[in-house]
Scaffold this motif. Structure first.
Motif, PDB file in Angstrom:
ATOM      1  N   ARG A 193       0.823  -1.197   0.000  1.00 36.98           N
ATOM      2  CA  ARG A 193       0.000   0.000   0.000  1.00 36.98           C
ATOM      3  C   ARG A 193       0.863   1.255   0.000  1.00 36.98           C
ATOM      4  O   ARG A 193       0.554   2.243  -0.687  1.00 36.98           O
ATOM      5  CB  ARG A 193      -0.930   0.001   1.211  1.00 36.98           C
ATOM      6  N   ALA A 194       1.967   1.243   0.753  1.00 32.82           N
ATOM      7  CA  ALA A 194       2.871   2.396   0.782  1.00 32.82           C
ATOM      8  C   ALA A 194       3.574   2.577  -0.559  1.00 32.82           C
ATOM      9  O   ALA A 194       3.703   3.699  -1.065  1.00 32.82           O
ATOM     10  CB  ALA A 194       3.895   2.226   1.902  1.00 32.82           C
ATOM     11  N   VAL A 195       4.042   1.462  -1.143  1.00 31.64           N
ATOM     12  CA  VAL A 195       4.673   1.541  -2.470  1.00 31.64           C
ATOM     13  C   VAL A 195       3.681   2.086  -3.489  1.00 31.64           C
ATOM     14  O   VAL A 195       4.009   2.966  -4.294  1.00 31.64           O
ATOM     15  CB  VAL A 195       5.191   0.158  -2.904  1.00 31.64           C
ATOM     16  N   ALA A 196       2.458   1.574  -3.467  1.00 28.67           N
ATOM     17  CA  ALA A 196       1.432   2.024  -4.417  1.00 28.67           C
ATOM     18  C   ALA A 196       1.160   3.509  -4.270  1.00 28.67           C
ATOM     19  O   ALA A 196       0.999   4.228  -5.265  1.00 28.67           O
ATOM     20  CB  ALA A 196       0.146   1.226  -4.208  1.00 28.67           C
ATOM     21  N   SER A 197       1.099   3.988  -3.040  1.00 27.16           N
ATOM     22  CA  SER A 197       0.834   5.402  -2.804  1.00 27.16           C
ATOM     23  C   SER A 197       1.911   6.280  -3.415  1.00 27.16           C
ATOM     24  O   SER A 197       1.622   7.284  -4.080  1.00 27.16           O
ATOM     25  CB  SER A 197       0.730   5.667  -1.297  1.00 27.16           C
ATOM     26  N   LEU A 198       3.171   5.905  -3.222  1.00 25.80           N
ATOM     27  CA  LEU A 198       4.265   6.693  -3.804  1.00 25.80           C
ATOM     28  C   LEU A 198       4.257   6.607  -5.326  1.00 25.80           C
ATOM     29  O   LEU A 198       4.548   7.590  -6.015  1.00 25.80           O
ATOM     30  CB  LEU A 198       5.599   6.220  -3.243  1.00 25.80           C
ATOM     31  N   LEU A 199       3.927   5.439  -5.869  1.00 25.42           N
ATOM     32  CA  LEU A 199       3.839   5.303  -7.325  1.00 25.42           C
ATOM     33  C   LEU A 199       2.769   6.218  -7.902  1.00 25.42           C
ATOM     34  O   LEU A 199       2.992   6.916  -8.898  1.00 25.42           O
ATOM     35  CB  LEU A 199       3.541   3.855  -7.701  1.00 25.42           C
ATOM     36  N   VAL A 200       1.597   6.210  -7.276  1.00 22.20           N
ATOM     37  CA  VAL A 200       0.485   7.027  -7.772  1.00 22.20           C
ATOM     38  C   VAL A 200       0.844   8.508  -7.748  1.00 22.20           C
ATOM     39  O   VAL A 200       0.503   9.263  -8.672  1.00 22.20           O
ATOM     40  CB  VAL A 200      -0.783   6.760  -6.941  1.00 22.20           C
ATOM     41  N   GLN A 201       1.542   8.928  -6.710  1.00 22.54           N
ATOM     42  CA  GLN A 201       1.921  10.335  -6.592  1.00 22.54           C
ATOM     43  C   GLN A 201       3.222  10.655  -7.315  1.00 22.54           C
ATOM     44  O   GLN A 201       3.694  11.788  -7.278  1.00 22.54           O
ATOM     45  CB  GLN A 201       2.028  10.701  -5.115  1.00 22.54           C
ATOM     46  N   VAL A 205      10.121   5.891  -5.044  1.00 20.60           N
ATOM     47  CA  VAL A 205       9.793   4.754  -4.190  1.00 20.60           C
ATOM     48  C   VAL A 205      11.018   4.163  -3.498  1.00 20.60           C
ATOM     49  O   VAL A 205      10.873   3.386  -2.550  1.00 20.60           O
ATOM     50  CB  VAL A 205       9.083   3.634  -4.997  1.00 20.60           C
ATOM     51  N   SER A 206      12.216   4.533  -3.961  1.00 22.96           N
ATOM     52  CA  SER A 206      13.417   3.949  -3.355  1.00 22.96           C
ATOM     53  C   SER A 206      13.640   4.443  -1.932  1.00 22.96           C
ATOM     54  O   SER A 206      14.488   3.910  -1.222  1.00 22.96           O
ATOM     55  CB  SER A 206      14.649   4.255  -4.219  1.00 22.96           C
ATOM     56  N   VAL A 207      12.868   5.428  -1.498  1.00 25.80           N
ATOM     57  CA  VAL A 207      12.980   5.908  -0.125  1.00 25.80           C
ATOM     58  C   VAL A 207      12.496   4.859   0.862  1.00 25.80           C
ATOM     59  O   VAL A 207      12.893   4.862   2.033  1.00 25.80           O
ATOM     60  CB  VAL A 207      12.180   7.223   0.055  1.00 25.80           C
ATOM     61  N   LEU A 208      11.656   3.931   0.402  1.00 22.14           N
ATOM     62  CA  LEU A 208      11.144   2.872   1.270  1.00 22.14           C
ATOM     63  C   LEU A 208      12.093   1.683   1.279  1.00 22.14           C
ATOM     64  O   LEU A 208      12.629   1.297   0.238  1.00 22.14           O
ATOM     65  CB  LEU A 208       9.769   2.402   0.793  1.00 22.14           C
TER      66      LEU A 208
END
Length: 462
Positions: A193-201, A205-208
Motif C-alpha cells: 500500500r505504501a509503495v502504491a501510494s508513492l507510485l500514484v503520486q 519509491v526507493s525511499v522505502l
C-alpha cells in the motif's frame, strides 16, 4: 466517460470492479476491448449493435466483442461508436499481458481508442520480490529497459521505471488531451500500500526499505517450565508472537502462559511440524535428551536465532553429539549455548531477560526496524509516518513508523513532542509530505524532551 485500461497485473479485475461500482450508481456500463479480452459467461459474442444496446437498456450493463477462441477481440468501429453513444460509462481493455503483473509494451501497444477521455495504467505489485522472468510480459523489453538480467528480483524502483518509461511518459506525450493515471494493484499489505501510494503520486519509491515492514520474527519455545513461562511473558512486551511446545499437558495452560499465541502439546518427535521459517528458537526442555532432539531438528532449517539452555559441560556434550551426526562446525557455531547474555542471571525472570536481550541483539543486527504487528496487519486507512533519516539523539531509529487515522494511531516514531507534531501534521495535511523535526532537550510545548537530535519523517497516505 470513456476509459481505456492498459498495462498489466489486474486490468480485467479492475474493469469489472469499476463496472459494478458504476452500475450501483445507476449508470449504463459498456465493457469491451481494442485488443483481446477474456470472455465472461455473460459476454455478448457479436458485432451486431442491437443485442448489445438492448442489454444496455434492460440491465444497465453490456460486455461485448467478436469471438476469438476463449477471448473476444475488438468490435467494428461502427458498432463500438453506436454503443458508446448510449452508455454512461465505457471501459475498454486496451492492452494485453497474459496475466502477468508487469510488462513493457511493444511498439504497437497499447491500442487507445480515439474517443477515450482517460487512460488508466495498471501494474501488479505482487511482482515485488520475485524474479523478472516469472512476472514480466515481453521480458526482453523489460530487461532492456531496466538493464537487469532475467533472474533479477523485481524492486519498487524497477516497477516505477517500467510504468514511467513504458506507459506514463509516452502516453502523456502521445495523448496530451487525455488524463493518464496509474493504478497499482496490491495484496493489501502495508508495504505494498505504501509503495502504491508513492507510485500514484510519482514520488521516489526507493525511499522505502522492505526491511522496515518486517514484523518481529515468531518466537518458538521448546519446553514449558519456569524459564519458558518468563520468556513468554517478557516476549509479549517486546511484540513477539510466541508458540510454546511441550510434551506435558499439565504445563501448557492459559494460567501459566496467558500471552502466548499458541500452546502445542506434542511429542518432540513431531517438532518439525511446528517450525516456522525465520523464527527464533529457545530450547529449554527438562532434560539433555530432549534438548539434543530439538536442536537436531531445528539446526538444518532456516532460523533467525537458536539458543539452548544448559551448563557448559552439557553444551560440550551436545556439540560433540551433533558433530557425530554430521553437522558442520560452521552450522553448530550458530547455536547460542549456553543461551542468553552474560548478566549473572539467577532467577527465571533474569534468565528470560538475558535470553530476550540476546535475541533482540541478534535480530537488530539484521533488521533495520521491527514494526508493530498490529500496524502491519491493519487495513485501516490513514497517513503512514516513517522516520527516513535521523541525526543525533532521537527516540527511534530509521524505519520506525506509525499510522495516523482520524481517531487513533498505530505504532510509534518515538513519542514526545516530535511524534505529537507529526500526528497533528498528518491529520491536518492528509497527503504526501516530508517534514524534519528538531528535538530540543528539556521541556518543549509542555512535553518532556530528553533527546537533542532531529528526524526526517515521510508522510504517505495509505
Amino acid at each position: 466517460m470513456i476509459q481505456a485500461v492498459v498495462g498489466s497485473g489486474g486490468k480485467t479485475t479492475l474493469i469489472h470492479r469499476l463496472a459494478e461500482e458504476y452500475r450501483a450508481q445507476g449508470k449504463k456500463v459498456f465493457v469491451t476491448t481494442t485488443t483481446h479480452m477474456r470472455a465472461e459467461p455473460d459476454t455478448l459474442l457479436t458485432d451486431d449493435p442491437e443485442p448489445i444496446l438492448r442489454a444496455l437498456e434492460q440491465t444497465g450493463y453490456a460486455m461485448a466483442g467478436i469471438p476469438e477462441g476463449e477471448k473476444i477481440r475488438a468490435l467494428s468501429p461502427a458498432t463500438y461508436a453506436a454503443v458508446c453513444a448510449r452508455a454512461d460509462e465505457v471501459l475498454v481493455e486496451a492492452d494485453g499481458s497474459r496475466g502477468l503483473p508487469l510488462k513493457y509494451p511493444s511498439d504497437q501497444e497499447p491500442v487507445i481508442p480515439d474517443n477515450a477521455e482517460e487512460i488508466r495504467v495498471v501494474c501488479g505489485l505482487n511482482a515485488l520480490g520475485r524474479p523478472a522472468r516469472e512476472v514480466c510480459h515481453r521480458l526482453e523489453r523489460v530487461t532492456a529497459c531496466l538493464g537487469i538480467p532475467e533472474d533479477a528480483v523485481i524492486t519498487p524502483a524497477h516497477v516505477q521505471r517500467l510504468v514511467t518509461e513504458g506507459y506514463l511518459r509516452p502516453l502523456r506525450a502521445a495523448f496530451p488531451d487525455k488524463k493518464v493515471t496509474l493504478m497499482p494493484r496490491t495484496d493489501g499489505s502495508l508495504y505494498q500500500r505504501a509503495v502504491a501510494s508513492l507510485l500514484v503520486q510519482e514520488q521516489d519509491v526507493s525511499v522505502l526499505q522492505k526491511e522496515w515492514f518486517c514484523p518481529q520474527p515468531r518466537l518458538i519455545v521448546c519446553g514449558g517450565g519456569h524459564v519458558s513461562r518468563e520468556v513468554a511473558a517478557l516476549a509479549a512486551r517486546l511484540d513477539f508472537t510466541t508458540r510454546v511446545i511441550d510434551e506435558r499437558p499439565e504445563l501448557l495452560t492459559r494460567e501459566r502462559f496467558p500471552t502466548a499465541e499458541e500452546l502445542i502439546c506434542d511429542s518432540y518427535d513431531n517438532l518439525a511440524r511446528h517450525l516456522d521459517p525465520g523464527a527464533c528458537y529457545v530450547v529449554v526442555t527438562p532434560n539433555h535428551k530432549a534438548d539434543l532432539q530439538c536442536v537436531e531438528t531445528i539446526l538444518p532449517t532456516d532460523y533467525a536465532y537458536l539458543g539452548m539452555m544448559g551448563s557448559r559441560r552439557k553444551v560440550e556434550s551436545t556439540v560433540e553429539q551433533l558433530r557425530q551426526k554430521g553437522f558442520s562446525w560452521e552450522r553448530i557455531d550458530t547455536i547460542f549455548a549456553p543461551v542468553g547474555l552474560e548478566i549473572g542471571a539467577v532467577t527465571p525472570a533474569e534468565i528470560a531477560l538475558s535470553i530476550l536481550a540476546q535475541i533482540v541483539q541478534q535480530k537488530n543486527k539484521n533488521h533495520m526496524a521491527s514494526a508493530d504487528r498490529s500496524l502491519l496487519e491493519t487495513r485501516e486507512q490513514g497517513v503512514l509516518c516513517i522516520v527516513v533519516e535521523k541525526h543525533g539523539s532521537v527516540p527511534r531509529g530509521v524505519g520506525s513508523m506509525m499510522l495516523v487515522t482520524p481517531d487513533q494511531t498505530l505504532g510509534s516514531i518515538g513519542g514526545g513532542e516530535g511524534e505529537y507534531r507529526a500526528i497533528c501534521h498528518a491529520r491536518a495535511h492528509g497527503g504526501y509530505d516530508v517534514q524534519t523535526y528538531t528535538l530540543h532537550g528539556g521541556a518543549a510545548g509542555g512535553l518532556d524532551m530528553v533527546c537533542g537530535g532531529s528526524m526526517k519523517v515521510l508522510f504517505v497516505p495509505v
